[in-house]
Enzyme design. Structure first.
Site, PDB file in Angstrom:
ATOM      1  N   ARG A  94       0.812  -1.227   0.000  1.00 20.07           N
ATOM      2  CA  ARG A  94       0.000   0.000   0.000  1.00 20.07           C
ATOM      3  C   ARG A  94       0.839   1.269   0.000  1.00 20.07           C
ATOM      4  O   ARG A  94       0.320   2.336  -0.287  1.00 20.07           O
ATOM      5  CB  ARG A  94      -0.909   0.007   1.217  1.00 20.07           C
ATOM      6  CG  ARG A  94      -1.913  -1.132   1.173  1.00 20.07           C
ATOM      7  CD  ARG A  94      -2.955  -0.980   2.257  1.00 20.07           C
ATOM      8  NE  ARG A  94      -3.919  -2.061   2.170  1.00 20.07           N
ATOM      9  CZ  ARG A  94      -4.465  -2.667   3.217  1.00 20.07           C
ATOM     10  NH1 ARG A  94      -4.143  -2.279   4.446  1.00 20.07           N
ATOM     11  NH2 ARG A  94      -5.322  -3.633   3.065  1.00 20.07           N
ATOM     12  N   SER A  95       2.110   1.166   0.375  1.00 22.45           N
ATOM     13  CA  SER A  95       2.923   2.382   0.611  1.00 22.45           C
ATOM     14  C   SER A  95       3.663   2.812  -0.648  1.00 22.45           C
ATOM     15  O   SER A  95       4.901   2.792  -0.697  1.00 22.45           O
ATOM     16  CB  SER A  95       3.896   2.130   1.759  1.00 22.45           C
ATOM     17  OG  SER A  95       3.194   1.767   2.922  1.00 22.45           O
ATOM     18  N   TYR A 131      -1.191 -12.799  21.213  1.00 23.80           N
ATOM     19  CA  TYR A 131      -0.813 -12.759  19.781  1.00 23.80           C
ATOM     20  C   TYR A 131      -0.714 -14.192  19.239  1.00 23.80           C
ATOM     21  O   TYR A 131       0.291 -14.568  18.648  1.00 23.80           O
ATOM     22  CB  TYR A 131       0.550 -12.068  19.615  1.00 23.80           C
ATOM     23  CG  TYR A 131       0.546 -10.591  19.892  1.00 23.80           C
ATOM     24  CD1 TYR A 131       0.397  -9.660  18.862  1.00 23.80           C
ATOM     25  CD2 TYR A 131       0.677 -10.111  21.190  1.00 23.80           C
ATOM     26  CE1 TYR A 131       0.396  -8.302  19.116  1.00 23.80           C
ATOM     27  CE2 TYR A 131       0.665  -8.752  21.457  1.00 23.80           C
ATOM     28  CZ  TYR A 131       0.528  -7.847  20.416  1.00 23.80           C
ATOM     29  OH  TYR A 131       0.525  -6.499  20.669  1.00 23.80           O
ATOM     30  N   LYS A 140       4.872 -17.146  13.065  1.00 24.67           N
ATOM     31  CA  LYS A 140       6.326 -16.944  13.114  1.00 24.67           C
ATOM     32  C   LYS A 140       7.063 -18.223  13.532  1.00 24.67           C
ATOM     33  O   LYS A 140       8.191 -18.459  13.108  1.00 24.67           O
ATOM     34  CB  LYS A 140       6.661 -15.774  14.034  1.00 24.67           C
ATOM     35  CG  LYS A 140       6.195 -14.418  13.488  1.00 24.67           C
ATOM     36  CD  LYS A 140       6.904 -14.049  12.182  1.00 24.67           C
ATOM     37  CE  LYS A 140       6.646 -12.604  11.773  1.00 24.67           C
ATOM     38  NZ  LYS A 140       7.435 -12.208  10.598  1.00 24.67           N
ATOM     39  N   ILE A 147      12.464  -3.966  17.933  1.00 22.20           N
ATOM     40  CA  ILE A 147      13.340  -3.043  17.193  1.00 22.20           C
ATOM     41  C   ILE A 147      12.699  -1.663  17.313  1.00 22.20           C
ATOM     42  O   ILE A 147      11.525  -1.490  16.956  1.00 22.20           O
ATOM     43  CB  ILE A 147      13.452  -3.466  15.706  1.00 22.20           C
ATOM     44  CG1 ILE A 147      13.901  -4.937  15.582  1.00 22.20           C
ATOM     45  CG2 ILE A 147      14.371  -2.520  14.941  1.00 22.20           C
ATOM     46  CD1 ILE A 147      15.233  -5.280  16.210  1.00 22.20           C
TER      47      ILE A 147
HETATM   48  N1  LIG Z   1       9.446  -4.183  14.291  1.00 23.16           N
HETATM   49  C1  LIG Z   1       9.834  -5.059  15.212  1.00 23.16           C
HETATM   50  O1  LIG Z   1      10.148  -4.708  16.382  1.00 23.16           O
HETATM   51  C2  LIG Z   1       9.901  -6.530  14.879  1.00 23.16           C
HETATM   52  C3  LIG Z   1      10.088  -7.464  15.905  1.00 23.16           C
HETATM   53  C4  LIG Z   1      10.128  -8.813  15.592  1.00 23.16           C
HETATM   54  C5  LIG Z   1       9.999  -9.230  14.264  1.00 23.16           C
HETATM   55  N2  LIG Z   1       9.829  -8.302  13.292  1.00 23.16           N
HETATM   56  C6  LIG Z   1       9.680  -8.770  11.909  1.00 23.16           C
HETATM   57  O2  LIG Z   1      10.560  -8.051  11.050  1.00 23.16           O
HETATM   58  C7  LIG Z   1       9.925  -7.804   9.783  1.00 23.16           C
HETATM   59  C8  LIG Z   1       9.879  -6.299   9.508  1.00 23.16           C
HETATM   60  O3  LIG Z   1       9.230  -5.655  10.603  1.00 23.16           O
HETATM   61  P1  LIG Z   1       8.491  -4.238  10.449  1.00 23.16           P
HETATM   62  O4  LIG Z   1       8.060  -3.829  11.812  1.00 23.16           O
HETATM   63  O5  LIG Z   1       9.339  -3.324   9.623  1.00 23.16           O
HETATM   64  O6  LIG Z   1       7.215  -4.712   9.589  1.00 23.16           O
HETATM   65  P2  LIG Z   1       5.837  -3.933   9.343  1.00 23.16           P
HETATM   66  O7  LIG Z   1       6.098  -2.477   9.353  1.00 23.16           O
HETATM   67  O8  LIG Z   1       4.810  -4.480  10.280  1.00 23.16           O
HETATM   68  O9  LIG Z   1       5.454  -4.454   7.889  1.00 23.16           O
HETATM   69  C9  LIG Z   1       6.321  -4.279   6.791  1.00 23.16           C
HETATM   70  C10 LIG Z   1       5.532  -4.173   5.523  1.00 23.16           C
HETATM   71  O10 LIG Z   1       4.812  -5.388   5.267  1.00 23.16           O
HETATM   72  C11 LIG Z   1       3.964  -5.062   4.198  1.00 23.16           C
HETATM   73  N3  LIG Z   1       2.777  -5.953   4.142  1.00 23.16           N
HETATM   74  C12 LIG Z   1       1.885  -6.223   5.120  1.00 23.16           C
HETATM   75  N4  LIG Z   1       0.881  -7.003   4.617  1.00 23.16           N
HETATM   76  C13 LIG Z   1       1.177  -7.215   3.295  1.00 23.16           C
HETATM   77  C14 LIG Z   1       0.553  -7.904   2.228  1.00 23.16           C
HETATM   78  N5  LIG Z   1      -0.610  -8.559   2.386  1.00 23.16           N
HETATM   79  N6  LIG Z   1       1.153  -7.908   1.027  1.00 23.16           N
HETATM   80  C15 LIG Z   1       2.300  -7.259   0.842  1.00 23.16           C
HETATM   81  N7  LIG Z   1       2.950  -6.571   1.789  1.00 23.16           N
HETATM   82  C16 LIG Z   1       2.388  -6.547   3.003  1.00 23.16           C
HETATM   83  C17 LIG Z   1       3.527  -3.615   4.376  1.00 23.16           C
HETATM   84  O11 LIG Z   1       3.757  -2.955   3.140  1.00 23.16           O
HETATM   85  P3  LIG Z   1       2.956  -1.625   2.675  1.00 23.16           P
HETATM   86  O12 LIG Z   1       3.221  -0.604   3.753  1.00 23.16           O
HETATM   87  O13 LIG Z   1       3.541  -1.270   1.380  1.00 23.16           O
HETATM   88  O14 LIG Z   1       1.490  -2.001   2.584  1.00 23.16           O
HETATM   89  C18 LIG Z   1       4.444  -3.125   5.503  1.00 23.16           C
HETATM   90  O15 LIG Z   1       4.976  -1.837   5.273  1.00 23.16           O
HETATM   91  C19 LIG Z   1       8.531  -8.437   9.894  1.00 23.16           C
HETATM   92  O16 LIG Z   1       8.564  -9.735   9.335  1.00 23.16           O
HETATM   93  C20 LIG Z   1       8.274  -8.505  11.383  1.00 23.16           C
HETATM   94  O17 LIG Z   1       7.368  -9.531  11.759  1.00 23.16           O
HETATM   95  C21 LIG Z   1       9.769  -6.967  13.565  1.00 23.16           C
END
Ligand SMILES: NC(=O)c1ccc[n+]([C@@H]2O[C@H](COP(=O)([O-])OP(=O)(O)OC[C@H]3O[C@@H](n4cnc5c(N)ncnc54)[C@H](OP(=O)(O)O)[C@@H]3O)[C@@H](O)[C@H]2O)c1
Length: 242
Positions: A40-41, A153, A160, A188
């Site tokens: 979407r972004s 969750y 995961k 993070i």
């Molecule tokens: N952030 C943390 O603290 C944390 C902790 C543990 C694990 N992780 C893992 O690390 C990875 C990155 O984390 P994050 O926080 O940066 O992720 P996020 O912001 O939650 O998601 C990243 C992107 O995933 C895309 N997305 C979601 N649903 C989708 C779909 N149906 N089709 C295509 N794209 C889709 C979205 O893209 P659009 O915006 O373009 O729609 C979103 O910007 C993830 O796998 C997350 O589970 C993160």
């Protein structure tokens, strides 16, 4: 500049913002051309592609809803047409849906599992012909929630945990040509996320800090270059799961 990934092509899913964006920029800094996948972004994805072009690398932003197998196939077809090769697939796109037992609907379950587990598998499947040719690498994103049970969750944790087993299965299935590893981050720090997540994590983690996008980018860079490592889960959590 040292550019060990020169002439390599990376595709990072969910790369418009946040962690995926940081990984795309790091891979470009190391010399790779990068496909910025987004859903979407669009404006952020276009900005990320422009940022990478400024680093002197080729980049394109490609849209796909990864819950659709047809859109996944189209994403990798476009990548092949545009770049002719793929060396690095980073499956970063995901959601993080809260739901206890009683409020987990079928929709929440399917959205968590389709986005976080089914999509990385079918992205890998679509990428395999290109990755086998280049002796490439897949990096999946798990979560410490795939190791620790979080009752608020449940679908997320199940998805995961599935990514961890998916990584091991793919590593065995795709060896020796393609290496497959996962990163399981703890919290993070990112602007906009609830500050209580950060405080809770800092209190529980032995290193008393949250992770940064640089920490995650360092882990991805390591796994890209770690030629003797496959089927592993790199837990990036300041000791939180100990
Ligand atoms: N952030 C943390 O603290 C944390 C902790 C543990 C694990 N992780 C893992 O690390 C990875 C990155 O984390 P994050 O926080 O940066 O992720 P996020 O912001 O939650 O998601 C990243 C992107 O995933 C895309 N997305 C979601 N649903 C989708 C779909 N149906 N089709 C295509 N794209 C889709 C979205 O893209 P659009 O915006 O373009 O729609 C979103 O910007 C993830 O796998 C997350 O589970 C993160």
């Amino acid at each position: 500049m040292n550019a060990p990934l020169q002439n390599r092509v990376a595709l990072v899913t969910g790369a418009a913002k946040r962690i995926g964006h940081a990984l795309a920029v790091r891979l470009a800094t190391e010399g790779a051309d990068v496909v910025i996948h987004y859903n979407r972004s669009k404006s952020e994805a276009d900005a990320a592609a422009a940022e990478i072009a400024k680093l002197g690398r080729k980049s394109i932003a490609l849209q796909a809803d990864l819950c659709s197998l047809a859109e996944i196939k189209h994403l990798f077809q476009q990548t092949a047409e545009r770049f002719g090769r793929l060396d690095i697939l980073v499956n970063s796109a995901a959601n993080f849906l809260p739901a206890h037992v009683e409020d987990t609907t079928e929709k929440i379950w399917d959205t968590a599992l389709d986005t976080n587990l089914k999509a990385p598998f079918f992205c890998a499947q679509a990428a395999v012909p290109l990755l086998k040719q280049s002796h490439g690498v897949i990096i999946n994103f798990a979560d410490i929630g795939g190791i620790l049970p979080w009752p608020g969750y449940i679908a997320h944790c199940a998805s995961k945990a599935g990514v961890i087993m998916l990584t091991k299965c793919l590593a065995k299935a795709l060896a020796p040509e393609v290496r497959v590893n996962a990163i399981a981050p703890g919290t993070i720090t990112m602007s906009g996320d609830p500050s209580e997540w950060e405080a809770d994590f800092i209190r529980r983690a032995p290193l008393h800090r949250t992770g940064t996008t640089d920490d995650v980018a360092d882990a991805v860079a390591y796994l890209v270059h770690a030629k003797f490592v496959t089927g592993q889960v790199l837990v990036l959590d300041g000791g939180r799961t100990l």
